[in-house]
Scaffold this motif. Structure first.
Motif, PDB file in Angstrom:
ATOM      1  N   UNK A 155       0.806  -1.212   0.000  1.00 44.31           N
ATOM      2  CA  UNK A 155       0.000   0.000   0.000  1.00 44.31           C
ATOM      3  C   UNK A 155       0.844   1.270   0.000  1.00 44.31           C
ATOM      4  N   UNK A 156       1.878   1.321   0.833  1.00 39.56           N
ATOM      5  CA  UNK A 156       2.713   2.531   0.891  1.00 39.56           C
ATOM      6  C   UNK A 156       3.398   2.802  -0.443  1.00 39.56           C
ATOM      7  N   UNK A 157       3.955   1.768  -1.055  1.00 36.98           N
ATOM      8  CA  UNK A 157       4.616   1.934  -2.355  1.00 36.98           C
ATOM      9  C   UNK A 157       3.604   2.342  -3.420  1.00 36.98           C
ATOM     10  N   UNK A 158       2.432   1.758  -3.359  1.00 38.58           N
ATOM     11  CA  UNK A 158       1.371   2.093  -4.314  1.00 38.58           C
ATOM     12  C   UNK A 158       0.956   3.552  -4.161  1.00 38.58           C
ATOM     13  N   UNK A 159       0.798   3.990  -2.936  1.00 38.41           N
ATOM     14  CA  UNK A 159       0.426   5.385  -2.695  1.00 38.41           C
ATOM     15  C   UNK A 159       1.527   6.349  -3.147  1.00 38.41           C
ATOM     16  N   UNK A 160       2.793   5.976  -2.930  1.00 37.21           N
ATOM     17  CA  UNK A 160       3.908   6.830  -3.415  1.00 37.21           C
ATOM     18  C   UNK A 160       3.864   6.945  -4.930  1.00 37.21           C
ATOM     19  N   UNK A 161       3.628   5.820  -5.606  1.00 39.92           N
ATOM     20  CA  UNK A 161       3.560   5.832  -7.066  1.00 39.92           C
ATOM     21  C   UNK A 161       2.404   6.714  -7.539  1.00 39.92           C
ATOM     22  N   UNK A 162       1.257   6.610  -6.883  1.00 39.41           N
ATOM     23  CA  UNK A 162       0.097   7.428  -7.261  1.00 39.41           C
ATOM     24  C   UNK A 162       0.351   8.912  -7.001  1.00 39.41           C
ATOM     25  N   UNK A 163       1.077   9.224  -5.937  1.00 42.14           N
ATOM     26  CA  UNK A 163       1.435  10.630  -5.668  1.00 42.14           C
ATOM     27  C   UNK A 163       2.341  11.169  -6.772  1.00 42.14           C
ATOM     28  N   UNK A 164       3.274  10.342  -7.245  1.00 42.38           N
ATOM     29  CA  UNK A 164       4.145  10.771  -8.352  1.00 42.38           C
ATOM     30  C   UNK A 164       3.318  11.027  -9.608  1.00 42.38           C
ATOM     31  N   UNK A 165       2.362  10.138  -9.868  1.00 41.86           N
ATOM     32  CA  UNK A 165       1.495  10.308 -11.038  1.00 41.86           C
ATOM     33  C   UNK A 165       0.679  11.587 -10.892  1.00 41.86           C
ATOM     34  N   UNK A 166       0.186  11.827  -9.691  1.00 44.12           N
ATOM     35  CA  UNK A 166      -0.575  13.053  -9.436  1.00 44.12           C
ATOM     36  C   UNK A 166       0.281  14.285  -9.744  1.00 44.12           C
ATOM     37  N   UNK A 169       2.780  14.359 -11.849  1.00 47.90           N
ATOM     38  CA  UNK A 169       2.942  14.417 -13.305  1.00 47.90           C
ATOM     39  C   UNK A 169       1.727  15.076 -13.962  1.00 47.90           C
ATOM     40  N   UNK A 170       0.534  14.751 -13.478  1.00 48.82           N
ATOM     41  CA  UNK A 170      -0.688  15.340 -14.045  1.00 48.82           C
ATOM     42  C   UNK A 170      -0.711  16.839 -13.786  1.00 48.82           C
ATOM     43  N   UNK A 171      -0.333  17.251 -12.582  1.00 48.88           N
ATOM     44  CA  UNK A 171      -0.251  18.694 -12.301  1.00 48.88           C
ATOM     45  C   UNK A 171       0.776  19.355 -13.211  1.00 48.88           C
ATOM     46  N   UNK A 172       1.873  18.655 -13.496  1.00 49.93           N
ATOM     47  CA  UNK A 172       2.888  19.188 -14.400  1.00 49.93           C
ATOM     48  C   UNK A 172       2.353  19.384 -15.808  1.00 49.93           C
ATOM     49  N   UNK A 194       1.980  12.943 -21.163  1.00 56.04           N
ATOM     50  CA  UNK A 194       0.743  12.174 -21.018  1.00 56.04           C
ATOM     51  C   UNK A 194       1.021  10.695 -21.259  1.00 56.04           C
ATOM     52  N   UNK A 195       1.876  10.398 -22.208  1.00 53.90           N
ATOM     53  CA  UNK A 195       2.255   9.007 -22.471  1.00 53.90           C
ATOM     54  C   UNK A 195       2.938   8.396 -21.242  1.00 53.90           C
ATOM     55  N   UNK A 196       3.790   9.173 -20.593  1.00 54.56           N
ATOM     56  CA  UNK A 196       4.464   8.699 -19.385  1.00 54.56           C
ATOM     57  C   UNK A 196       3.458   8.448 -18.261  1.00 54.56           C
ATOM     58  N   UNK A 197       2.464   9.312 -18.142  1.00 51.41           N
ATOM     59  CA  UNK A 197       1.408   9.139 -17.141  1.00 51.41           C
ATOM     60  C   UNK A 197       0.625   7.861 -17.426  1.00 51.41           C
ATOM     61  N   UNK A 198       0.269   7.660 -18.689  1.00 51.00           N
ATOM     62  CA  UNK A 198      -0.471   6.451 -19.053  1.00 51.00           C
ATOM     63  C   UNK A 198       0.330   5.190 -18.733  1.00 51.00           C
TER      64      UNK A 198
END
Length: 109
Positions: free
Chosen positions: A20-31, A33-36, A54-58
């Motif tokens: 869960x912690x690693x998953x949440x860290x990954x999702x925070x990074x994606x978040x 990227x989306x803000x970027x 966007x390709x990197x986010x996908x």
């Protein structure tokens, strides 16, 4: 005397609980990227650069999805298979397999 746990007290864990912690860290990074990408659009950046991000986010979301499917199969489907064997009710595992298949189908659309 053994302590009894009622249904309301029972802790239900999901297959991803251990990660869960690693998953949440990954999702925070994606978040981030989306803000970027939003910032890039706001700053009128070159469209190909935005599409690259966007390709990197996908790709990152795809990795999260694959991990969650793997966790679902290794935890929820396996537990359903064990319960199915213990109870003699094949429908339990068939329902979980159908659920996983539907989720994979949605990801492939």
């Amino acid at each position: 005397m053994a302590e009894q746990i009622t249904d309301t007290e029972e802790q239900h864990t999901h297959g991803y609980a251990g990660d869960k912690d690693a998953l949440l860290r990954r999702l925070k990074r994606i978040e981030g990227q989306v803000r970027g990408v939003a910032r890039m659009v706001n700053e009128d950046q070159y469209c190909i650069d935005i599409l690259t991000q966007i390709s990197a986010i996908n790709a990152a979301m795809h990795k999260v999805s694959v991990q969650l499917i793997g966790d679902h199969i290794s935890h929820c489907v396996i537990n359903a298979a064990n319960e199915s064997v213990a109870t003699g009710n094949e429908q339990i595992v068939q329902d979980k397999v159908a659920e996983a298949t539907a989720a994979i189908s949605r990801l492939l659309r």
